[in-house]
Scaffold this motif. Structure first.
Motif, PDB file in Angstrom:
ATOM      1  N   LEU A 112       0.826  -1.202   0.000  1.00 39.40           N
ATOM      2  CA  LEU A 112       0.000   0.000   0.000  1.00 39.40           C
ATOM      3  C   LEU A 112       0.862   1.255   0.000  1.00 39.40           C
ATOM      4  N   ILE A 113       1.960   1.237   0.746  1.00 37.35           N
ATOM      5  CA  ILE A 113       2.854   2.389   0.786  1.00 37.35           C
ATOM      6  C   ILE A 113       3.522   2.615  -0.565  1.00 37.35           C
ATOM      7  N   LEU A 114       3.927   1.546  -1.225  1.00 35.31           N
ATOM      8  CA  LEU A 114       4.637   1.671  -2.495  1.00 35.31           C
ATOM      9  C   LEU A 114       3.703   1.878  -3.679  1.00 35.31           C
ATOM     10  N   GLY A 115       2.419   1.597  -3.487  1.00 33.79           N
ATOM     11  CA  GLY A 115       1.484   1.636  -4.607  1.00 33.79           C
ATOM     12  C   GLY A 115       0.956   3.010  -4.961  1.00 33.79           C
ATOM     13  N   GLY A 116       1.246   4.010  -4.139  1.00 36.72           N
ATOM     14  CA  GLY A 116       0.803   5.356  -4.452  1.00 36.72           C
ATOM     15  C   GLY A 116      -0.664   5.625  -4.207  1.00 36.72           C
ATOM     16  N   GLY A 117      -1.378   4.648  -3.669  1.00 34.68           N
ATOM     17  CA  GLY A 117      -2.787   4.862  -3.342  1.00 34.68           C
ATOM     18  C   GLY A 117      -3.726   4.486  -4.465  1.00 34.68           C
ATOM     19  N   PHE A 146      13.853  -2.186   1.919  1.00 34.46           N
ATOM     20  CA  PHE A 146      13.781  -2.000   0.473  1.00 34.46           C
ATOM     21  C   PHE A 146      14.065  -0.569   0.041  1.00 34.46           C
ATOM     22  N   TYR A 147      14.132   0.376   0.978  1.00 34.19           N
ATOM     23  CA  TYR A 147      14.543   1.724   0.617  1.00 34.19           C
ATOM     24  C   TYR A 147      15.984   1.732   0.087  1.00 34.19           C
ATOM     25  N   ASP A 148      16.773   0.730   0.466  1.00 36.67           N
ATOM     26  CA  ASP A 148      18.157   0.633   0.006  1.00 36.67           C
ATOM     27  C   ASP A 148      18.309  -0.227  -1.244  1.00 36.67           C
ATOM     28  N   ASP A 149      17.206  -0.647  -1.836  1.00 30.23           N
ATOM     29  CA  ASP A 149      17.251  -1.430  -3.072  1.00 30.23           C
ATOM     30  C   ASP A 149      16.886  -0.501  -4.229  1.00 30.23           C
ATOM     31  N   ARG A 159       8.408   6.399  -4.449  1.00 28.75           N
ATOM     32  CA  ARG A 159       7.055   5.861  -4.459  1.00 28.75           C
ATOM     33  C   ARG A 159       6.332   6.159  -3.144  1.00 28.75           C
ATOM     34  N   ALA A 160       7.025   5.970  -2.028  1.00 30.82           N
ATOM     35  CA  ALA A 160       6.398   6.243  -0.735  1.00 30.82           C
ATOM     36  C   ALA A 160       6.061   7.719  -0.586  1.00 30.82           C
ATOM     37  N   ALA A 161       6.926   8.586  -1.087  1.00 30.86           N
ATOM     38  CA  ALA A 161       6.694  10.023  -0.985  1.00 30.86           C
ATOM     39  C   ALA A 161       5.496  10.473  -1.810  1.00 30.86           C
ATOM     40  N   SER A 162       5.130   9.697  -2.822  1.00 28.72           N
ATOM     41  CA  SER A 162       3.999  10.080  -3.671  1.00 28.72           C
ATOM     42  C   SER A 162       2.651   9.716  -3.063  1.00 28.72           C
ATOM     43  N   LEU A 163       2.657   8.931  -1.989  1.00 28.96           N
ATOM     44  CA  LEU A 163       1.411   8.465  -1.389  1.00 28.96           C
ATOM     45  C   LEU A 163       0.657   9.627  -0.749  1.00 28.96           C
ATOM     46  N   ARG A 164      -0.636   9.721  -1.022  1.00 28.70           N
ATOM     47  CA  ARG A 164      -1.498  10.741  -0.414  1.00 28.70           C
ATOM     48  C   ARG A 164      -2.691  10.123   0.316  1.00 28.70           C
ATOM     49  N   THR A 165      -2.771   8.821   0.342  1.00 30.30           N
ATOM     50  CA  THR A 165      -3.889   8.115   0.969  1.00 30.30           C
ATOM     51  C   THR A 165      -3.795   8.202   2.489  1.00 30.30           C
ATOM     52  N   PRO A 166      -4.846   8.635   3.184  1.00 38.22           N
ATOM     53  CA  PRO A 166      -4.813   8.657   4.657  1.00 38.22           C
ATOM     54  C   PRO A 166      -4.595   7.258   5.221  1.00 38.22           C
ATOM     55  N   LEU A 167      -3.747   7.159   6.244  1.00 32.32           N
ATOM     56  CA  LEU A 167      -3.389   5.869   6.823  1.00 32.32           C
ATOM     57  C   LEU A 167      -3.699   5.831   8.315  1.00 32.32           C
ATOM     58  N   VAL A 169       7.115   8.023   3.918  1.00 27.59           N
ATOM     59  CA  VAL A 169       5.760   8.527   3.651  1.00 27.59           C
ATOM     60  C   VAL A 169       5.682   9.964   4.158  1.00 27.59           C
ATOM     61  N   THR A 170       5.921  10.901   3.272  1.00 29.45           N
ATOM     62  CA  THR A 170       6.004  12.311   3.655  1.00 29.45           C
ATOM     63  C   THR A 170       4.801  13.144   3.245  1.00 29.45           C
ATOM     64  N   GLY A 171       3.902  12.570   2.436  1.00 27.92           N
ATOM     65  CA  GLY A 171       2.797  13.369   1.916  1.00 27.92           C
ATOM     66  C   GLY A 171       1.417  12.898   2.307  1.00 27.92           C
ATOM     67  N   ALA A 172       1.327  11.878   3.142  1.00 26.76           N
ATOM     68  CA  ALA A 172       0.026  11.332   3.534  1.00 26.76           C
ATOM     69  C   ALA A 172      -0.228  11.579   5.018  1.00 26.76           C
ATOM     70  N   ALA A 173      -1.487  11.762   5.373  1.00 24.82           N
ATOM     71  CA  ALA A 173      -1.869  11.895   6.777  1.00 24.82           C
ATOM     72  C   ALA A 173      -1.782  10.525   7.444  1.00 24.82           C
ATOM     73  N   ILE A 174      -1.048  10.452   8.554  1.00 22.23           N
ATOM     74  CA  ILE A 174      -0.840   9.185   9.248  1.00 22.23           C
ATOM     75  C   ILE A 174      -1.331   9.304  10.674  1.00 22.23           C
TER      76      ILE A 174
END
Length: 293
Positions: A116-121, A196-199, A207-215, A238-243
């Motif tokens: 879910l984090i990598l999928g962009g919502g 996987f951030y190091d892969d 990809r995680a930064a593009s997520l905007r889905t509330p979690l 995850v810098t752009g989604a409400a957590i």
């Protein structure tokens, strides 16, 4: 209502076996993305709980597991990244097409939350992460558990995958058997300081930064794997989604233990499931209200 067996194709790479748990006049549809080496049967009671609240649910097995497993795992080429990049999007697209008029929500358990984090919502409007963490071996609490995981990941995984052509997880208490590519990729990620951030092949930071889905993110004090530090590491991108974070102490919930798997067990249902159901319903209601206006 009677559950419905579903077959979902994965872009010419096989099919996923799924089960739709329908609710009468559903207010939302909830996708339940499973953990590694866990089949969809494990989530049946939780899926039925969601239907009792007026939300349909969809459970499924990743390729190479459960009902999505072929006659043999030898020769199965799917990887853990493939689960995230192909299986989860295929399930999401199918549900979005079938249920275009109601909000699409998701619950991800462990690696299901990673996807879910990598999928962009995408079409998923809100999601719950249960015991999802960056699975770096060094972050595991408890010397004995850390040593056990090190043994499985560093020694047994390459040895057994080489000998058998797949990971015979059932024989060593890992859960379900796993495809070779899944196990070896997972094993490699556990050695990296930031998982996987190091892969570079995963491109996880972007990809995680593009997520905007509330979690809504749930952790449990007695989970040695998804402890707060490991969860922080997973969520760091995850810098752009409400957590919203909720850390549960089993005793406060009136439970002797929860651990990494307990949330979805029926014995934990009365204490833990209502808060998740209420959160999902609130998001579904807010979405329907905004669309109506």
């Amino acid at each position: 209502m009677t559950p419905e067996s579903i077959t979902i194709p994965v872009a010419g790479k096989g099919c996923i076996a799924a089960t739709l748990w329908p609710a009468h006049e559903a207010r939302a549809v909830v996708l339940i993305h499973p953990a590694t080496a866990v089949t969809q049967a494990f989530y049946e009671h939780f899926a039925r709980f969601l239907t009792s609240l007026g939300m349909s649910a969809l459970t499924y097995d990743y390729r190479g597991t459960g009902r999505s497993r072929g006659a043999t795992l030898r020769g199965e080429t799917v990887t853990m990244a493939g689960w995230m990049d192909e299986d989860v999007p295929a399930v999401t697209r199918w549900a979005a097409a079938r249920f275009a008029r109601v909000p699409l929500l998701a619950v991800g358990h462990s690696v299901g939350g990673h996807a879910l984090i990598l999928g962009g919502g995408g079409p998923v409007r809100a999601a719950v992460l249960v015991a999802s963490h960056a699975g770096v071996t060094a972050t595991i609490r408890g010397a004995a558990e850390r040593a056990r995981v090190w043994l499985v990941m560093r020694l047994l995984a390459p040895l057994l995958c080489g000998l058998a052509g797949y990971m015979p997880g059932k024989r060593i208490g890992l859960g379900e058997d796993l495809p070779r590519g899944v196990m070896l990729e997972w094993s490699r990620w556990t050695t990296l300081p930031r998982y996987f951030y190091d892969d570079p092949a995963v491109d996880a930071a972007r990809r995680a930064a593009s997520l905007r889905t509330p979690l809504l993110v749930l952790g449990f004090d007695d989970d040695p794997w998804a402890n707060p530090h490991a969860m922080d590491l997973l969520l760091s991108g995850v810098t752009g989604a409400a957590i919203e974070r909720r850390q549960v102490r089993p005793a406060d919930a009136g439970l002797p233990g929860i651990g990494h798997m307990g949330f979805f067990r029926k014995r934990c249902g009365a204490a833990l499931w209502p808060q998740v159901g209420e959160w999902l319903l609130a998001r579904a209601g807010a979405m329907q209200g905004s669309e109506a206006s």
